[in-house]
Design a protein around this motif. Structure first.
Motif, PDB file in Angstrom:
ATOM      1  N   ASP A   1      42.448  44.074  40.143  1.00 16.26           N
ATOM      2  CA  ASP A   1      41.948  44.501  41.445  1.00 16.26           C
ATOM      3  C   ASP A   1      40.683  45.341  41.292  1.00 16.26           C
ATOM      4  OD1 ASP A   1      43.970  43.306  42.996  1.00 16.26           O
ATOM      5  OD2 ASP A   1      45.306  45.021  42.704  1.00 16.26           O
ATOM      6  N   LEU A   2      40.674  46.229  40.303  1.00 12.03           N
ATOM      7  CA  LEU A   2      39.517  47.093  40.070  1.00 12.03           C
ATOM      8  C   LEU A   2      38.265  46.261  39.813  1.00 12.03           C
ATOM      9  CD1 LEU A   2      39.341  50.237  37.812  1.00 12.03           C
ATOM     10  CD2 LEU A   2      37.805  48.328  37.349  1.00 12.03           C
ATOM     11  N   MET A   3      38.341  45.305  38.906  1.00 15.08           N
ATOM     12  CA  MET A   3      37.172  44.493  38.584  1.00 15.08           C
ATOM     13  C   MET A   3      36.757  43.621  39.763  1.00 15.08           C
ATOM     14  SD  MET A   3      36.025  45.294  35.621  1.00 15.08           S
ATOM     15  CE  MET A   3      34.893  43.922  35.320  1.00 15.08           C
ATOM     16  N   ARG A   4      37.723  43.071  40.452  1.00 14.76           N
ATOM     17  CA  ARG A   4      37.436  42.235  41.623  1.00 14.76           C
ATOM     18  C   ARG A   4      36.760  43.060  42.717  1.00 14.76           C
ATOM     19  NH1 ARG A   4      42.304  41.036  42.402  1.00 14.76           N
ATOM     20  NH2 ARG A   4      42.390  39.096  41.242  1.00 14.76           N
ATOM     21  N   TYR A   5      37.294  44.244  42.980  1.00 11.50           N
ATOM     22  CA  TYR A   5      36.766  45.098  44.044  1.00 11.50           C
ATOM     23  C   TYR A   5      35.365  45.598  43.699  1.00 11.50           C
ATOM     24  CZ  TYR A   5      36.398  48.951  47.360  1.00 11.50           C
ATOM     25  OH  TYR A   5      35.974  49.806  48.343  1.00 11.50           O
ATOM     26  N   ASN A   6      35.172  46.112  42.481  1.00  7.16           N
ATOM     27  CA  ASN A   6      33.849  46.593  42.095  1.00  7.16           C
ATOM     28  C   ASN A   6      32.807  45.489  42.188  1.00  7.16           C
ATOM     29  OD1 ASN A   6      34.803  49.166  41.576  1.00  7.16           O
ATOM     30  ND2 ASN A   6      34.884  48.920  39.358  1.00  7.16           N
ATOM     31  N   ALA A   7      33.151  44.309  41.707  1.00  4.11           N
ATOM     32  CA  ALA A   7      32.193  43.200  41.742  1.00  4.11           C
ATOM     33  C   ALA A   7      31.854  42.815  43.178  1.00  4.11           C
ATOM     34  CB  ALA A   7      32.753  41.998  40.988  1.00  4.11           C
ATOM     35  N   ASP A   8      32.852  42.779  44.052  1.00  5.28           N
ATOM     36  CA  ASP A   8      32.598  42.466  45.457  1.00  5.28           C
ATOM     37  C   ASP A   8      31.667  43.491  46.094  1.00  5.28           C
ATOM     38  OD1 ASP A   8      34.093  40.135  45.579  1.00  5.28           O
ATOM     39  OD2 ASP A   8      35.839  41.065  46.513  1.00  5.28           O
ATOM     40  N   GLN A   9      31.943  44.777  45.828  1.00  6.37           N
ATOM     41  CA  GLN A   9      31.125  45.843  46.405  1.00  6.37           C
ATOM     42  C   GLN A   9      29.677  45.760  45.916  1.00  6.37           C
ATOM     43  OE1 GLN A   9      33.027  47.041  48.979  1.00  6.37           O
ATOM     44  NE2 GLN A   9      32.717  49.155  48.357  1.00  6.37           N
ATOM     45  N   ILE A  10      29.524  45.558  44.625  1.00  9.75           N
ATOM     46  CA  ILE A  10      28.173  45.498  44.046  1.00  9.75           C
ATOM     47  C   ILE A  10      27.418  44.270  44.552  1.00  9.75           C
ATOM     48  CG2 ILE A  10      26.937  45.135  41.860  1.00  9.75           C
ATOM     49  CD1 ILE A  10      29.210  46.889  40.569  1.00  9.75           C
ATOM     50  N   ALA A  11      28.099  43.116  44.539  1.00  7.55           N
ATOM     51  CA  ALA A  11      27.427  41.886  44.973  1.00  7.55           C
ATOM     52  C   ALA A  11      27.025  41.965  46.450  1.00  7.55           C
ATOM     53  CB  ALA A  11      28.336  40.692  44.739  1.00  7.55           C
ATOM     54  N   THR A  12      27.879  42.541  47.270  1.00 10.52           N
ATOM     55  CA  THR A  12      27.554  42.690  48.694  1.00 10.52           C
ATOM     56  C   THR A  12      26.335  43.580  48.883  1.00 10.52           C
ATOM     57  OG1 THR A  12      29.841  42.359  49.396  1.00 10.52           O
ATOM     58  CG2 THR A  12      28.409  43.508  50.924  1.00 10.52           C
ATOM     59  N   ALA A  13      26.291  44.681  48.144  1.00  8.23           N
ATOM     60  CA  ALA A  13      25.177  45.629  48.284  1.00  8.23           C
ATOM     61  C   ALA A  13      23.848  45.011  47.858  1.00  8.23           C
ATOM     62  CB  ALA A  13      25.472  46.885  47.458  1.00  8.23           C
ATOM     63  N   ILE A  14      23.828  44.336  46.719  1.00  6.99           N
ATOM     64  CA  ILE A  14      22.548  43.826  46.237  1.00  6.99           C
ATOM     65  C   ILE A  14      22.122  42.563  46.984  1.00  6.99           C
ATOM     66  CG2 ILE A  14      22.764  44.876  43.971  1.00  6.99           C
ATOM     67  CD1 ILE A  14      23.738  42.333  42.805  1.00  6.99           C
ATOM     68  N   SER A  15      23.057  41.868  47.622  1.00 11.34           N
ATOM     69  CA  SER A  15      22.683  40.676  48.387  1.00 11.34           C
ATOM     70  C   SER A  15      22.040  41.053  49.718  1.00 11.34           C
ATOM     71  CB  SER A  15      23.919  39.800  48.643  1.00 11.34           C
ATOM     72  OG  SER A  15      24.827  40.447  49.516  1.00 11.34           O
ATOM     73  N   GLN A  16      22.232  42.303  50.167  1.00 11.77           N
ATOM     74  CA  GLN A  16      21.712  42.727  51.461  1.00 11.77           C
ATOM     75  C   GLN A  16      20.400  43.482  51.327  1.00 11.77           C
ATOM     76  OE1 GLN A  16      24.974  45.014  53.051  1.00 11.77           O
ATOM     77  NE2 GLN A  16      26.124  43.192  53.675  1.00 11.77           N
ATOM     78  N   LYS A  17      19.944  43.704  50.117  1.00  7.29           N
ATOM     79  CA  LYS A  17      18.726  44.484  49.909  1.00  7.29           C
ATOM     80  C   LYS A  17      17.476  43.720  50.351  1.00  7.29           C
ATOM     81  CE  LYS A  17      18.362  46.543  45.960  1.00  7.29           C
ATOM     82  NZ  LYS A  17      18.444  46.790  44.508  1.00  7.29           N
TER      83      LYS A  17
END
Length: 297
Positions: free
Chosen positions: A281-297
Motif C-alpha cells: 500500500d505504501l509504494m502504491r500510494y506514494n507512486a500515485d501521489q507523486i505521479a498525480t502531482a507531476i502530471s498536473q505541473k
C-alpha cells in the motif's frame, strides 16, 4: 493517468488462506520498524508473530527504545534490521537487553548509493523505496526464518515466492504510471533525502533540505541554496512526510511558490486506518501521489 491496481478482497482471502500454518506454534520475532515488519509478516505468514520496535508513523532514525523493547529483543530468536546506518539506536538497545544474538541485516546484498553530507560520504539507508531492493529483503528474511524454524521452511519459501510475485507486479505498474508523465516535470520537493532509491528506480528527481537522516539539521546556507535551486529548476510541488516535522519544507515552499502535493510515507507505514498500512500500500500510494502531482505541473 493510470492508477495502481489493488487486489480484490477475494484474492486477499485466497492469499491468507494459502499462507495458513501447517503448525499451530509460532515464533516471536522482532523487526526494527514497521515497513520491515510488514515484509517479515508476509514471508513468515501464520508461523511468526512480529513485534515492530518503531511503530507505524514513527521515525526509524530517531527512536528511544523502551524497557519492553529490550525484553522482546532478549527473548526473540530472530531480530531483523534494515541496516546501512538506519537504526543508529539499536546498539544501545542490544547492550541494554543483554542479548547475545546477532541481528539479521536484510539489506545485505543490495547495491547502495552514497551521499555527500557535510563533507562526509554516507550511505543512503532508504533501500526499501525501490521494490527490487525489497525482493532481496525477502530472500534474506526467508533464509533467516528457515534457519530459525526449519520445520516450516517449505511454507516460508512458498510465502516468499507469492509475495515476490505481488512485488514484481506492483513494480511494473509503478514504472508504467511514472512513465506516462513528462520527463521534464519529474521533480519533487520533500523534507529529507529518503527517496533516492525511488528516484533511481522510477526516474523522478527529489530535492530535500535535510540529509539522509532526520537527525541532521539543514544550515541557513543550505536552505538558501535549496531555495535558489528550486526556483532555477522550476520545481512546483512539495510533499510533507508522515513521520517527520513539516515546518522546514513548508518554509521553503512558501519562499519558492511550490504547492502542496499531500503527504508521503517514505519510511513508516500508516496506521491501519490510513492509506499505507502495508508495504505494498505504501509504494502504491506514494507512486500515485507523486505521479498525480507531476502530471498536473
Amino acid at each position: 493517468m493510470t492508477h495502481l491496481f489493488r487486489p480484490t478482497l477475494s484474492a486477499l482471502a485466497i492469499t491468507v488462506a494459502t499462507i495458513g500454518a501447517a503448525h499451530a506454534d509460532t515464533i516471536n520475532v522482532v523487526a526494527s520498524f514497521s515497513v520491515l515488519g510488514d515484509v517479515v509478516k508476509n514471508v513468515g505468514g501464520a508461523h511468526v508473530t512480529v513485534r515492530n520496535l518503531v511503530p507505524a508513523n514513527g521515525d526509524p532514525h530517531d527512536y528511544s527504545p523502551t524497557p519492553e523493547d529490550a525484553k522482546a529483543l532478549k527473548a526473540a530468536p530472530v531480530t531483523f534490521l534494515s541496516g546501512e546506518g538506519l537504526e543508529t539506536w539499536f546498539k544501545r538497545l542490544a547492550k541494554a537487553s543483554g542479548t547475545d544474538k546477532e541481528p539479521v541485516i536484510v539489506s545485505e546484498g543490495i547495491k547502495t548509493h552514497m551521499f555527500d553530507e557535510d563533507g562526509k560520504q554516507v550511505t543512503d539507508p532508504h533501500v526499501w523505496n525501490s521494490i527490487p531492493n525489497v525482493m532481496i529483503w525477502v530472500d534474506n528474511i526467508e533464509m533467516a526464518l528457515a534457519s530459525a524454524d526449519p520445520a516450516d521452511a517449505t511454507d516460508f519459501k512458498a510465502n516468499a515466492a507469492r509475495y515476490k510475485d505481488q512485488l514484481r507486479a506492483l513494480d511494473g505498474k509503478i514504472r508504467e504510471e511514472i512513465g506516462e508523465t513528462s520527463t521534464g516535470k519529474r521533480q519533487i520537493l520533500t523534507s529529507h533525502d529518503a527517496f533516492g532509491y525511488f528516484g533511481e528506480a522510477y526516474g523522478v528527481t527529489f530535492l530535500a533540505p535535510q540529509g539522509v537522516s532526520t537527525e541532521t539539521e539543514a544550515s541557513a546556507a543550505d536552505v538558501a541554496r535549496m531555495i535558489d535551486q528550486i526556483k532555477a529548476d522550476g520545481v512546483k510541488t512539495y510533499f510533507v512526510e508522515n513521520s517527520n516535522d513539516p515546518r522546514l519544507v513548508k518554509q521553503i515552499a512558501e519562499a519558492t511558490g511550490a504547492q502542496p502535493g499531500g503527504e508521503l510515507y517514505p519510511e513508516s507505514l500508516s496506521g491501519s486506518d490510513g492509506p499505507a498500512p502495508t508495504y505494498l500500500d505504501l509504494m502504491r500510494y506514494n507512486a500515485d501521489q507523486i505521479a498525480t502531482a507531476i502530471s498536473q505541473k
